[in-house]
Design an enzyme around this catalytic site. Sequence first.
Site, short mmCIF file in Angstrom:
data_model
loop_
_atom_site.label_atom_id
_atom_site.label_comp_id
_atom_site.label_asym_id
_atom_site.label_seq_id
_atom_site.Cartn_x
_atom_site.Cartn_y
_atom_site.Cartn_z
N VAL A 16 0.85 -1.19 0.00
CA VAL A 16 0.00 0.00 0.00
C VAL A 16 0.88 1.24 0.00
O VAL A 16 1.65 1.47 0.94
CB VAL A 16 -0.94 0.03 1.23
CG1 VAL A 16 -1.85 1.25 1.18
CG2 VAL A 16 -1.76 -1.26 1.31
N GLY A 22 -4.57 9.05 6.42
CA GLY A 22 -5.73 9.22 5.57
C GLY A 22 -6.24 7.94 4.95
O GLY A 22 -6.38 6.90 5.60
N ASP A 74 9.95 7.73 -1.66
CA ASP A 74 9.11 8.63 -2.44
C ASP A 74 8.71 7.94 -3.74
O ASP A 74 9.56 7.67 -4.59
CB ASP A 74 9.87 9.93 -2.73
CG ASP A 74 9.00 10.99 -3.39
OD1 ASP A 74 7.89 10.66 -3.84
OD2 ASP A 74 9.46 12.14 -3.45
N TYR A 174 -4.57 18.54 -10.08
CA TYR A 174 -5.06 17.35 -9.37
C TYR A 174 -6.06 16.59 -10.24
O TYR A 174 -5.99 15.35 -10.35
CB TYR A 174 -5.71 17.76 -8.05
CG TYR A 174 -6.12 16.61 -7.18
CD1 TYR A 174 -5.18 15.95 -6.39
CD2 TYR A 174 -7.43 16.17 -7.14
CE1 TYR A 174 -5.55 14.87 -5.58
CE2 TYR A 174 -7.81 15.09 -6.34
CZ TYR A 174 -6.87 14.46 -5.56
OH TYR A 174 -7.24 13.39 -4.77
N THR A 209 -10.09 13.61 5.75
CA THR A 209 -8.69 13.32 6.05
C THR A 209 -7.97 14.64 6.31
O THR A 209 -8.56 15.72 6.18
CB THR A 209 -8.00 12.61 4.87
OG1 THR A 209 -7.92 13.51 3.76
CG2 THR A 209 -8.76 11.35 4.46
#
Length: 270
Positions: A16, A22, A74, A174, A209
């Site tokens: 994951v 969140g 990252d 986004y 979140t």
Amino acid sequence: MEGRLNPPKPRPVAFVTGAARGIGRGIAIELARNGYDIVGNATNYNPAQTGSGLAEVQARVEALGAAFAPAPGDIAELDQHERLLAVALARFQRVDLLVNNAGVAPVIRRDILETTPESYDRVLSVNSRGPFFFAQRVARQMMKQVAVDPTLPAAIIFISSISADTSSPGRVEYCVSKAAMSQMARVFAHRLAEIGINVYEVRPGLIKTDMTEPVQIAYDAKIEKGLIPQKRWGLPEDVGRAVASLARGDFNYSTGMIVEVSGGLNIRRL
């Protein structure tokens, strides 16, 4: 002649990304509750900081009887992908489920006419480019596993957003990143179907979140006025339950499916 006992199948392993908080945190905990061992990725990991971050998730997962391997790094940095996968293989020798969840929002929301190249590149790098190439690398590993034992299913789940097909002029980068993720999920599903690796897209709506905390008051009012038919914020565990259902194989004949977890925001209304 005495029959031989079949060795028990290994516990499935889920990788994951963005698991420290969140939605990723909710997914990791729910998968552990459903019998998965977890490889949890986040940019930072401090084992002494058990009250928050990846160490807190590790404690929650292990309390549920699952094993946990931290994989700090990252996802936007492609040269880290081999090392991240190596963490999973060293600890568990396999990856049965990849949940490509890691993502960021723009640091500053700007109108589309004011969007900067720096913000655009940052968001696309984390939300689209990194997940694409990490899925590519993990898929190649899964193909090896399926070739050895096709009875152990493998799957990839992309966590996109309702922003994949919903306009937000104040954070266009986004929206673009999630639309790209939606298409990559579709193409991976097409390519991997013949191999026996299912691919799904989960689209969260308004989930409470730390990422959505800055806009909570504004959306509280909109929810009260009927923005969401189910009239509440979504929670990370709502997304986690959807992921767990897909991981269990409840929709085994539905590769490429989009599951929206949005309280009904997808319903066209007059």
